[in-house]
Design a protein around this motif. Structure first.
Motif, PDB file in Angstrom:
ATOM      1  N   UNK A 251       0.676  -1.232  -0.071  1.00 27.67           N
ATOM      2  CA  UNK A 251       0.044  -0.156   0.049  1.00 27.67           C
ATOM      3  C   UNK A 251       0.902   1.119  -0.023  1.00 27.67           C
ATOM      4  N   UNK A 252       1.983   1.182   0.858  1.00 29.82           N
ATOM      5  CA  UNK A 252       2.909   2.517   0.762  1.00 29.82           C
ATOM      6  C   UNK A 252       3.641   2.455  -0.499  1.00 29.82           C
ATOM      7  N   UNK A 253       4.127   1.337  -1.243  1.00 35.12           N
ATOM      8  CA  UNK A 253       4.450   1.578  -2.442  1.00 35.12           C
ATOM      9  C   UNK A 253       3.761   2.088  -3.499  1.00 35.12           C
ATOM     10  N   UNK A 254       2.561   1.348  -3.407  1.00 38.91           N
ATOM     11  CA  UNK A 254       1.389   1.850  -4.455  1.00 38.91           C
ATOM     12  C   UNK A 254       0.989   3.346  -4.425  1.00 38.91           C
ATOM     13  N   UNK A 255       1.066   3.702  -3.082  1.00 36.89           N
ATOM     14  CA  UNK A 255       0.600   5.288  -3.197  1.00 36.89           C
ATOM     15  C   UNK A 255       1.694   6.198  -3.702  1.00 36.89           C
ATOM     16  N   UNK A 256       2.887   5.766  -3.360  1.00 37.86           N
ATOM     17  CA  UNK A 256       3.958   6.499  -3.884  1.00 37.86           C
ATOM     18  C   UNK A 256       4.507   6.177  -5.112  1.00 37.86           C
ATOM     19  N   UNK A 257       3.700   5.554  -5.992  1.00 36.08           N
ATOM     20  CA  UNK A 257       4.230   5.121  -7.363  1.00 36.08           C
ATOM     21  C   UNK A 257       4.691   6.490  -8.260  1.00 36.08           C
ATOM     22  N   UNK A 258       5.825   5.985  -9.109  1.00 35.20           N
ATOM     23  CA  UNK A 258       6.202   7.135  -9.869  1.00 35.20           C
ATOM     24  C   UNK A 258       6.713   6.471 -11.130  1.00 35.20           C
ATOM     25  N   UNK A 259       7.763   5.594 -11.190  1.00 37.56           N
ATOM     26  CA  UNK A 259       8.491   5.165 -12.430  1.00 37.56           C
ATOM     27  C   UNK A 259       7.433   4.541 -13.401  1.00 37.56           C
ATOM     28  N   UNK A 260       6.302   3.603 -12.849  1.00 31.45           N
ATOM     29  CA  UNK A 260       5.389   3.207 -13.923  1.00 31.45           C
ATOM     30  C   UNK A 260       4.718   4.075 -14.817  1.00 31.45           C
ATOM     31  N   UNK A 261       4.057   4.908 -13.885  1.00 32.37           N
ATOM     32  CA  UNK A 261       3.138   5.825 -14.611  1.00 32.37           C
ATOM     33  C   UNK A 261       4.019   6.760 -15.396  1.00 32.37           C
ATOM     34  N   UNK A 262       5.244   7.195 -14.816  1.00 36.06           N
ATOM     35  CA  UNK A 262       6.080   8.111 -15.696  1.00 36.06           C
ATOM     36  C   UNK A 262       6.390   7.529 -16.901  1.00 36.06           C
ATOM     37  N   UNK A 263       6.783   6.433 -16.675  1.00 31.84           N
ATOM     38  CA  UNK A 263       7.558   5.865 -18.219  1.00 31.84           C
ATOM     39  C   UNK A 263       6.300   5.503 -19.138  1.00 31.84           C
ATOM     40  N   UNK A 264       5.231   5.086 -18.793  1.00 33.16           N
ATOM     41  CA  UNK A 264       4.194   4.775 -19.557  1.00 33.16           C
ATOM     42  C   UNK A 264       3.243   6.045 -20.181  1.00 33.16           C
ATOM     43  N   UNK A 265       3.123   6.877 -19.018  1.00 30.01           N
ATOM     44  CA  UNK A 265       2.285   8.273 -19.462  1.00 30.01           C
ATOM     45  C   UNK A 265       3.073   9.227 -19.840  1.00 30.01           C
ATOM     46  N   UNK A 266       4.429   9.361 -19.674  1.00 31.69           N
ATOM     47  CA  UNK A 266       5.153  10.569 -19.950  1.00 31.69           C
ATOM     48  C   UNK A 266       5.243  11.535 -18.790  1.00 31.69           C
ATOM     49  N   UNK A 267       6.360  12.652 -18.913  1.00 33.33           N
ATOM     50  CA  UNK A 267       6.457  13.487 -18.184  1.00 33.33           C
ATOM     51  C   UNK A 267       5.376  14.381 -17.677  1.00 33.33           C
ATOM     52  N   UNK A 268       4.379  14.510 -18.718  1.00 29.84           N
ATOM     53  CA  UNK A 268       2.944  15.180 -18.287  1.00 29.84           C
ATOM     54  C   UNK A 268       1.963  14.443 -17.760  1.00 29.84           C
ATOM     55  N   UNK A 269       1.951  13.384 -17.733  1.00 28.65           N
ATOM     56  CA  UNK A 269       1.096  12.327 -17.113  1.00 28.65           C
ATOM     57  C   UNK A 269      -0.106  12.007 -17.604  1.00 28.65           C
ATOM     58  N   UNK A 270       0.231  11.592 -19.018  1.00 25.78           N
ATOM     59  CA  UNK A 270      -1.058  11.198 -19.926  1.00 25.78           C
ATOM     60  C   UNK A 270      -1.855  12.239 -20.383  1.00 25.78           C
ATOM     61  N   UNK A 271      -2.745  11.971 -21.085  1.00 27.75           N
ATOM     62  CA  UNK A 271      -3.892  12.792 -21.681  1.00 27.75           C
ATOM     63  C   UNK A 271      -4.023  14.085 -20.665  1.00 27.75           C
ATOM     64  N   UNK A 272      -3.693  15.287 -21.161  1.00 34.52           N
ATOM     65  CA  UNK A 272      -4.007  16.348 -20.060  1.00 34.52           C
ATOM     66  C   UNK A 272      -3.567  16.322 -18.792  1.00 34.52           C
TER      67      UNK A 272
END
Length: 323
Positions: A251-272
């Motif tokens: 739960x702590x690791x999931x709440x602090x997620x960064x790498x997976x979303x950053x790599x897949x969504x890009x630095x802007x965090x996906x669409x808009x």
């Protein structure tokens, strides 16, 4: 006749010198180490290197972050004390609430899978049969792989021209926007997190299952319990404390997620920026030549408070079940 007194004095002097130069003897005849004279400080000398590393790389950044959260500091500007202004601004920041929503959804989607699936996987590879070591190593391989490599592999697989969409087109389903749709992108990142964490938590469950007495399973089998019933009446109660530990860690690791979303969504965090998480918001806000370090520190403090609250809630729930 020669007097024996000089001999006695010489012997006494020699004995005194020997007491000064030679180490003291214990009751068993063994020399007593002089380190005993420094026992109160010796443990701190051994612990000093580790404590120095903790102080420099953990304690100081933590205190600095808390202090900066009450200032308007920027990357090249020291800043001034502004009190709770940064925290009041968070309440009116739509991007902050978007990041908080995504972080909570990520935790809700990932934690149940990482609590249950590794347990089932550990049950499958628990038995010592020929070739089982290969499967244990194969399941653990994603854990030791770099998250950057793993993220890029999944991006290539889920791209519009990737392997998954090629297979879907071949069977007549068509292209699916795994990396362009807001919710599909978030679910894809969750799948990567679950896939990479399965082996790690499987090892934890294997250690717990090794301590479950076989007599319990044998007694349940004699009573006519099948595999499913033994799982819920024997296995789950026996590893419940381990399940609580896995739930807290994941739960702590999931709440602090960064790498997976950053790599897949890009630095802007996906669409808009709709797939931005709180840690991504910290990185985006507090970096660069004009980064708002004070505001990013305030977000970091919120993340810290929420993670501590999550740990306390999990521990409290565990204590209630024990009572």
């Amino acid at each position: 006749m020669t007097s024996p007194l000089p001999t006695v004095k010489t012997a006494a002097k020699t004995s005194a010198n020997a007491d000064v130069t030679s180490p003291a003897k214990s009751s068993g005849g063994r020399p007593v180490s002089r380190v005993r004279r420094h026992l109160p400080t010796s443990p701190w000398l051994f612990a000093a290197p580790g404590l120095l590393v903790v102080a420099v790389f953990i304690l100081y950044p933590f205190v600095s972050t808390v202090v900066n959260s009450f200032t308007d500091r920027r990357t090249l500007v020291p800043g001034e004390f502004v009190g709770l202004a940064n925290f009041r601004e968070l309440l009116h920041d739509d991007m902050f609430w978007t990041g908080l929503r995504n972080s909570v959804l990520y935790m809700v989607g990932v934690v149940p899978a990482l609590v249950l699936l590794p347990l089932l996987l550990a049950l499958l590879v628990q038995k010592n049969i020929p070739g089982i070591t290969f499967f244990r190593s194969a399941f653990y391989t994603p854990v030791v792989a770099s998250i950057v490599v793993v993220g890029l592999i999944w991006v290539w697989m889920l791209d519009e021209r990737g392997l998954v969409n090629s297979v879907l087109e071949a069977v007549g389903i068509g292209t699916v926007g795994f990396l362009s749709d807001q919710w599909l992108l978030l679910l894809s990142a969750m799948a990567v997190t679950v896939w990479k964490g399965l082996g790690y938590y499987m090892i934890i469950y294997l250690a717990a299952l090794a301590n479950v007495p076989r007599e319990l399973h044998e007694a349940a089998s004699v009573d006519g319990a099948g595999a499913v019933r033994r799982f819920f009446t024997v296995t789950v109660p026996a590893v419940r404390s381990t399940m609580v530990l896995v739930a807290a860690l994941s739960s702590v690791a999931a709440f602090k997620v960064f790498s997976e979303v950053y790599l897949m969504a890009g630095p802007n965090g996906g669409p808009a920026g709709e797939d931005t998480t709180l840690v991504m918001l910290v990185q985006r806000t507090g970096t660069g030549l004009t980064g708002r370090v004070g505001y990013a520190s305030a977000i970091s403090v919120v993340v810290f408070v929420v993670t501590v609250a999550l740990m306390l809630l999990v521990l409290r729930a565990d204590r209630k079940e024990d009572a």
